[in-house]
Design a protein around this motif. Structure first.
Motif, PDB file in Angstrom:
ATOM      1  N   ARG A 117      41.036  33.689  78.076  1.00 38.91           N
ATOM      2  CA  ARG A 117      40.155  34.639  77.390  1.00 38.91           C
ATOM      3  C   ARG A 117      38.693  34.352  77.705  1.00 38.91           C
ATOM      4  NH1 ARG A 117      38.721  35.715  71.104  1.00 38.91           N
ATOM      5  NH2 ARG A 117      37.502  33.858  71.531  1.00 38.91           N
ATOM      6  N   SER A 118      38.341  33.096  77.789  1.00 44.12           N
ATOM      7  CA  SER A 118      36.946  32.742  78.078  1.00 44.12           C
ATOM      8  C   SER A 118      36.525  33.231  79.459  1.00 44.12           C
ATOM      9  CB  SER A 118      36.761  31.226  77.987  1.00 44.12           C
ATOM     10  OG  SER A 118      37.008  30.767  76.675  1.00 44.12           O
ATOM     11  N   MET A 119      37.466  33.264  80.404  1.00 37.74           N
ATOM     12  CA  MET A 119      37.122  33.756  81.740  1.00 37.74           C
ATOM     13  C   MET A 119      36.837  35.260  81.706  1.00 37.74           C
ATOM     14  SD  MET A 119      39.481  31.598  84.391  1.00 37.74           S
ATOM     15  CE  MET A 119      38.338  31.932  85.730  1.00 37.74           C
ATOM     16  N   PHE A 120      37.593  35.984  80.885  1.00 40.03           N
ATOM     17  CA  PHE A 120      37.332  37.418  80.751  1.00 40.03           C
ATOM     18  C   PHE A 120      36.015  37.668  80.014  1.00 40.03           C
ATOM     19  CE2 PHE A 120      42.052  38.043  81.246  1.00 40.03           C
ATOM     20  CZ  PHE A 120      41.981  38.904  82.330  1.00 40.03           C
ATOM     21  N   THR A 121      35.831  37.006  78.867  1.00 38.02           N
ATOM     22  CA  THR A 121      34.656  37.290  78.033  1.00 38.02           C
ATOM     23  C   THR A 121      33.386  36.678  78.598  1.00 38.02           C
ATOM     24  OG1 THR A 121      35.166  35.374  76.628  1.00 38.02           O
ATOM     25  CG2 THR A 121      36.031  37.513  75.940  1.00 38.02           C
ATOM     26  N   GLY A 122      33.514  35.667  79.430  1.00 35.90           N
ATOM     27  CA  GLY A 122      32.338  35.063  80.050  1.00 35.90           C
ATOM     28  C   GLY A 122      32.042  35.612  81.428  1.00 35.90           C
ATOM     29  N   TRP A 123      32.850  36.570  81.887  1.00 35.07           N
ATOM     30  CA  TRP A 123      32.685  37.189  83.202  1.00 35.07           C
ATOM     31  C   TRP A 123      32.576  36.131  84.304  1.00 35.07           C
ATOM     32  CZ3 TRP A 123      31.234  39.811  78.903  1.00 35.07           C
ATOM     33  CH2 TRP A 123      31.691  41.136  78.817  1.00 35.07           C
ATOM     34  N   THR A 124      33.476  35.137  84.216  1.00 28.16           N
ATOM     35  CA  THR A 124      33.481  34.104  85.252  1.00 28.16           C
ATOM     36  C   THR A 124      34.415  34.449  86.403  1.00 28.16           C
ATOM     37  OG1 THR A 124      35.157  32.871  84.006  1.00 28.16           O
ATOM     38  CG2 THR A 124      32.859  32.277  83.628  1.00 28.16           C
ATOM     39  N   ILE A 125      35.194  35.528  86.255  1.00 27.87           N
ATOM     40  CA  ILE A 125      35.984  36.022  87.384  1.00 27.87           C
ATOM     41  C   ILE A 125      35.018  36.742  88.319  1.00 27.87           C
ATOM     42  CG2 ILE A 125      37.913  37.477  88.087  1.00 27.87           C
ATOM     43  CD1 ILE A 125      38.902  37.273  85.158  1.00 27.87           C
ATOM     44  N   PRO A 126      34.940  36.352  89.573  1.00 23.59           N
ATOM     45  CA  PRO A 126      33.941  36.969  90.469  1.00 23.59           C
ATOM     46  C   PRO A 126      34.163  38.474  90.607  1.00 23.59           C
ATOM     47  CG  PRO A 126      34.926  35.002  91.467  1.00 23.59           C
ATOM     48  CD  PRO A 126      35.733  35.322  90.249  1.00 23.59           C
ATOM     49  N   ASP A 127      33.053  39.220  90.707  1.00 20.55           N
ATOM     50  CA  ASP A 127      33.153  40.652  90.983  1.00 20.55           C
ATOM     51  C   ASP A 127      33.675  40.860  92.396  1.00 20.55           C
ATOM     52  OD1 ASP A 127      32.299  41.717  88.558  1.00 20.55           O
ATOM     53  OD2 ASP A 127      30.196  41.425  89.073  1.00 20.55           O
ATOM     54  N   SER A 128      34.314  42.004  92.600  1.00 27.97           N
ATOM     55  CA  SER A 128      34.849  42.356  93.908  1.00 27.97           C
ATOM     56  C   SER A 128      34.097  43.572  94.436  1.00 27.97           C
ATOM     57  CB  SER A 128      36.347  42.675  93.784  1.00 27.97           C
ATOM     58  OG  SER A 128      36.786  43.509  94.823  1.00 27.97           O
ATOM     59  N   GLU A 129      33.913  43.640  95.731  1.00 24.78           N
ATOM     60  CA  GLU A 129      33.217  44.782  96.319  1.00 24.78           C
ATOM     61  C   GLU A 129      33.969  46.074  96.066  1.00 24.78           C
ATOM     62  OE1 GLU A 129      32.326  44.199 100.417  1.00 24.78           O
ATOM     63  OE2 GLU A 129      30.749  42.733 100.024  1.00 24.78           O
ATOM     64  N   ILE A 130      35.275  46.057  96.226  1.00 24.19           N
ATOM     65  CA  ILE A 130      36.046  47.294  96.097  1.00 24.19           C
ATOM     66  C   ILE A 130      36.367  47.612  94.643  1.00 24.19           C
ATOM     67  CG2 ILE A 130      38.307  46.195  96.422  1.00 24.19           C
ATOM     68  CD1 ILE A 130      37.217  49.679  97.690  1.00 24.19           C
ATOM     69  N   PHE A 131      36.579  46.578  93.789  1.00 18.35           N
ATOM     70  CA  PHE A 131      36.977  46.830  92.406  1.00 18.35           C
ATOM     71  C   PHE A 131      35.783  46.940  91.468  1.00 18.35           C
ATOM     72  CE2 PHE A 131      40.681  44.456  94.200  1.00 18.35           C
ATOM     73  CZ  PHE A 131      41.495  45.570  94.312  1.00 18.35           C
ATOM     74  N   GLY A 132      34.641  46.401  91.853  1.00 23.29           N
ATOM     75  CA  GLY A 132      33.421  46.577  91.074  1.00 23.29           C
ATOM     76  C   GLY A 132      33.439  45.792  89.769  1.00 23.29           C
ATOM     77  N   PRO A 133      32.530  46.137  88.848  1.00 23.53           N
ATOM     78  CA  PRO A 133      32.447  45.413  87.575  1.00 23.53           C
ATOM     79  C   PRO A 133      33.640  45.719  86.679  1.00 23.53           C
ATOM     80  CG  PRO A 133      30.960  47.283  87.561  1.00 23.53           C
ATOM     81  CD  PRO A 133      31.513  47.188  88.955  1.00 23.53           C
ATOM     82  N   TYR A 134      33.970  44.768  85.815  1.00 15.44           N
ATOM     83  CA  TYR A 134      35.124  44.902  84.925  1.00 15.44           C
ATOM     84  C   TYR A 134      34.703  44.531  83.516  1.00 15.44           C
ATOM     85  CZ  TYR A 134      35.285  39.804  85.086  1.00 15.44           C
ATOM     86  OH  TYR A 134      34.961  38.473  84.991  1.00 15.44           O
ATOM     87  N   GLU A 135      35.591  44.817  82.560  1.00 14.66           N
ATOM     88  CA  GLU A 135      35.363  44.370  81.189  1.00 14.66           C
ATOM     89  C   GLU A 135      36.692  44.232  80.465  1.00 14.66           C
ATOM     90  OE1 GLU A 135      33.180  47.151  78.824  1.00 14.66           O
ATOM     91  OE2 GLU A 135      34.147  48.870  79.752  1.00 14.66           O
TER      92      GLU A 135
END
Length: 950
Positions: A513-531
């Motif tokens: 959960r901390s990886m999702f809420t802290g946005w520590t999963i790197p952004d992807s060029e094709i998938f863009g920002p996530y939440e």
């Protein structure tokens, strides 16, 4: 027995007391921060008591919900709050200015609540703040200038509020900010050109606001910008030519922005993957220079463009969608666009040239099977026979596809797993059952139009980002929603380890959960920002505490206390366990005797018990010639009883998935409900190892049969509306008049049957559940907590995620059926979801383009209202969906609006299905581009916006 249980309870209370010992010492959180947290709590309203832990002990030591602290004390000898995570707790109230007293705070997260009021300017005092996450609330007022002086801010996420006023020029000081997510507000004024100085800006998402003025040409100087998304604003002037110099840009979306002038030359942007300039007033010809090979989507529709279709749209290997409809393009269409396009696996290509002035096709007209071409409304369709393009000039409807089902070995049925556990499909170990974490996740600005070709790549991306094995992720469903944004329901499974647990431990849950809420999963060029939209803990995770502090007593000391306490508890409970085992053995013997006698005792008033011999005789020994259907439960036969009554006999397969529980459920429920829009149960057979249900015979089969593209005569709009009304009345009876009320739980087109007069009758109650009954205080719970069952494509997303079944779950499923009636589409087709597809057409003002062309002529106003009702039923938020009574009332209103109709909404009227069609009227239209606004009074619950290109 009672005293033994009392000893056991006492032992566990001792464990809890010992676990809480470290919290009984002196307060360790800085006193200023303790006072600030209490003030923050006073400003909030907490109807679900999620913050009840904030009334005890010390914040950092006593595990206050959502409060995370640094591991060690600071130089002042106190602990300090580092993160405040209060996401999705149904909080109301307002944000306290005392937030500014949490001086060491790095993450402030209040997303997906119902908090109102303004953003306190005191947040500008938090010089350590890295993430400001306030999206999905009811915030108003303007953005404080003080937020522009947060030196370490990485992300400001305030989307989906009602924030107004201009963008502060002070935001140009946010040198470390990468993410501006401010879409879906009421921010106004011009975008300050000073923001072009931002050295780290990656995502600039301000779509769906009230921005005006000109687009700042200086934005071309942003060195790191990847996504520029400004749809649905009110700009003046043109798209600056300098935007062609944005060297790192991946996505440019300026849909419906009142822009004029020419389309700029964007061929110099090397990795541009997504371009949407639709619904503007752009004119002139389309630039002839070739766009990037990375491009997936080109949408220039609904402008004033002229000239020809450029040949440079050939040789684009990743192209998924080229939309040029509703312009003034002329000349030839170069067939090289599809001849030179090569599919790799499951890719598809949509080419939409409708409503232009195109007169010919150069080259071969035969596209590959996975290329769709739309040409209606062009002069070349007047000579369609000569060009052999008749099929491309017809009104477009969607074909049917069978929804993708998980490939599961027969010996590993999901039902064989314990409750709340599921078979892990791709596990390296066969038949591995594990408890999943359920995550609702959204891509906020994906760089493609069709997710299917990228599904495997996404699984690799997310699991590597979460540091998990590929088989640990399952995409349960996905759908496009307004934006367009891509929402997913994910299941995360624990890793299989020999002799290990089949569920996540607490620390692993917290890490994920901390990886999702802290946005520590790197952004992807094709998938863009996530939440992260929801992180739901059910089943074995229901009591997991995610909010334990990162500071306080050492793990070793705590482990020693726990081990000692548990040892005492185990010794005290040994005797109790023996007593319980003895009692359980007696109970099992009793239950076994009851099961053996169940068939003898199954006698229900009004339902006839048939012998196996009678069923054999009625169905000609279950011959293939009498079989009329087949499903997961078994086969259905047409039978004739000894008295001449024609019936339908549903015979369970041996070891079928329905099982005895569903068999008894359906008999018990159907014996108590009687309504002309519910299929009547005549009897059952339960002998010789056989289970059969005997129903009234429905000669016109299922609604799905008549909506299928294989159906020879598709029903007209009036008949479809009548079927919708009958179905709704049947379900309304279940919800309000049955005693106790019933939730159907499996409403779908194949469970709505049609009798000889085309009266709709709801069938199949094997998954139904009785509604909650009042408790001791007379309060009726709002839901039933139950294992999710139903059919993909019809499942209420909220029920799927939370396991909370309500009457609104049936409303959602019926809404999907309404969309099927309107479009003829399947709920899931090629990974596309009917709710998203219709919603997108609705928001784009193109709703008539998805209406089933086989329906014939129809009154457009009635269809618009029916669409609005259907989409309201399919809202994600259960609270804003209409009740079934509202649904019936609105359908009756639509029926009475039917032009020249002399038939009321009563189902008692006999109708020949071949003669029922909407009366002719000047308001009747087949034009798929007719658009008219829908007033607020037309909206059930006032949820859906007017038809517009947003």
């Amino acid at each position: 027995m009672g005293s033994g249980i009392g000893v056991l309870v006492g032992a566990f209370l001792l464990v809890l007391l010992l676990l809480d010992l470290p919290k009984l010492g002196a307060q360790q959180t800085h006193p200023i921060e303790v006072k600030a947290l209490k003030d923050i709590r006073r400003k909030l309203k907490d109807p679900l008591k999620n913050l009840r832990s904030w009334n005890r002990g010390d914040p950092c030591v006593s595990n206050w919900t959502g409060v995370f602290c640094f591991n060690t004390t600071a130089n002042d000898g106190n602990l300090h709050v580092s993160e405040l995570h209060l996401l999705n707790l149904n909080l109301t109230g307002s944000l306290s200015p005392e937030l500014g007293k949490l001086s060491d705070l790095k993450i402030l997260d209040f997303m997906w609540n119902k908090i109102s009021g303004s953003i306190p300017k005191e947040i500008g005092n938090l010089k350590s703040l890295e993430l400001l996450i306030l999206n999905g609330n009811l915030l108003t007022g303007s953005l404080p200038e003080e937020l522009g002086f947060l030196p370490n801010l990485n992300r400001i996420q305030i989307d989906q509020n009602s924030i107004s006023g201009p963008l502060p020029k002070s935001f140009a000081n946010l040198n470390k900010t990468k993410h501006f997510h401010m879409n879906n507000n009421s921010i106004s004024g011009q975008i300050p050109s000073e923001l072009s100085r931002l050295p780290s800006l990656v995502h600039f998402l301000l779509d769906n606001n009230n921005l005006s003025g000109h687009l700042p040409p200086e934005f071309s100087e942003l060195p790191e910008l990847l996504i520029l998304q400004l749809d649905n604003n009110h700009f003046d002037g043109t798209i600056p030519a300098s935007y062609g110099n944005m060297s790192k840009l991946l996505k440019m979306s300026l849909r419906n922005c009142s822009l004029q002038g020419a389309v700029p030359d964007l061929s110099r942007i090397p990795k541009l993957g997504y371009l949407d300039l639709s619904w503007n007033q752009l004119n002139g010809s389309i630039p002839s220079n070739k766009l990037s090979d990375e491009i997936t989507t080109i949408d220039l529709s609904n402008n004033n463009l002229n000239g020809g279709v450029p040949a440079n749209y050939s040789n684009l290997p990743h192209l998924q969608r080229l939309s040029l409809e509703n312009n003034s393009l002329s000349g030839d269409i170069p067939s090289t666009i599809w001849q030179n396009w090569t599919s790799n696996g499951n890719e598809s290509l949509l080419l939409d040239f409708q409503n232009n002035k195109l007169s010919n096709i150069s080259g071969s007209v035969n596209p590959p099977a996975n290329v769709s071409i739309r040409l209606q409304g062009n002069p070349l369709c007047e000579i369609a026979n000569q060009l052999n393009i008749v099929q491309f000039c017809r009104s477009q409807t969607r074909g049917e596809d069978v929804p993708k089902s998980p490939i599961t070995p027969e010996e590993c049925l999901i039902q064989s797993c314990p409750e709340d556990y599921e078979y892990v499909e791709n596990s390296p170990v066969p038949c591995f059952c594990a408890a999943p974490l359920r995550v609702r996740y959204r891509l906020k600005s994906p760089g493609f139009s069709d997710f299917t070709p990228y599904e495997n790549e996404f699984e690799v991306y997310l699991t590597s980002g979460l540091e998990m094995k590929l088989y640990q992720l399952s995409i349960a469903s996905f759908m496009w929603i307004e934006g367009p944004r891509l929402r997913m329901e994910l299941k995360l499974f624990p890793e299989f380890i020999n002799n290990g647990s089949n569920k996540f431990n607490d620390s692993e849950i917290l890490r994920i959960r901390s990886m999702f809420t802290g946005w520590t999963i790197p952004d992807s060029e094709i998938f863009g920002p996530y939440e992260l939209l929801k992180f739901t803990l059910l089943g074995p995770y229901e009591n997991v505490l995610l909010d334990f502090s990162k500071s306080g007593i050492s793990k070793g000391a705590l482990a020693g206390i726990v081990v000692g306490a548990v040892t005492i508890a185990l010794l005290l409970s040994a005797v109790v366990s023996m007593l319980i085992m003895r009692r359980s053995a007696q109970k099992r013997r009793t239950v076994s005797r009851k099961r053996q006698s169940s068939r003898v005792l199954l006698k229900i008033d009004g339902v006839k018990s048939f012998t196996f011999g009678q069923m054999e005789l009625a169905t000609n020994n279950f011959s293939n010639s009498t079989q009329i259907g087949q499903g997961g439960y078994g086969k259905v036969y047409k039978g004739i009883l000894a008295d001449g009554t024609i019936v339908a006999v549903k015979r369970a397969l041996e070891g079928s998935l329905q099982g005895e529980k569903e068999f008894l459920t359906e008999i018990e429920l159907l014996s108590r409900v009687h309504h002309r829009n519910l299929v009547a149960l005549i009897g059952y057979c339960d002998e010789e190892g056989e289970q059969m249900l005997v129903y009234e015979f429905m000669p016109y089969g299922t609604l799905r049969d008549h909506l299928s593209v294989r159906s020879k005569e598709a029903p007209g709009f009036a008949m479809r509306l009548r079927i919708a009304l009958g179905s709704a009345k049947g379900i309304l009876y279940l919800h309000t008049e049955a005693n106790p009320p019933i939730f159907h739980r499996d409403i779908k087109a194949s469970n709505i049957l049609l009798d000889s007069k085309f009266t709709a009758k709801v069938a199949d109650f094997g998954l139904s559940r009785l509604a909650p009954v009042p408790d001791i205080e007379g309060t009726v719970p709002g839901h039933i907590s139950t294992v999710v069952k139903g059919t993909p494509g019809y499942l209420d997303p909220e029920y799927f995620l939370t396991h909370k079944l309500t009457d609104k779950s049936d409303v959602y499923s019926l809404g999907v059926v309404f969309l099927e009636l309107l479009t003829g589409m399947q709920p899931i087709s090629h990974g596309k979801n009917i709710v998203r597809e219709v919603n997108f057409a609705y928001q784009s003002g193109m709703i008539f383009s998805v209406i089933d062309g086989r329906m014939g002529s129809y009154p457009s106003e009635c269809v618009e209202k029916f669409v609005t009702l259907a989409l309201n039923c399919c809202q994600d938020d259960t609270d804003v969906r209409p009740s079934m009574a509202d649904v019936v009332r609105e359908l009756e209103n639509i029926w009475f609006m039917m032009p020249e109709s002399d038939t009321g909404p009563s189902d008692s009227v006999d109708m020949d299905p071949k003669k029922v069609s909407p009366p002719s009227s000047t308001s009747t239209t087949k034009n798929p581009y007719v658009s008219s606004d829908v007033s607020g009074s037309d909206l059930v619950s006032g949820v859906m916006p007017t038809i517009a290109p947003r």
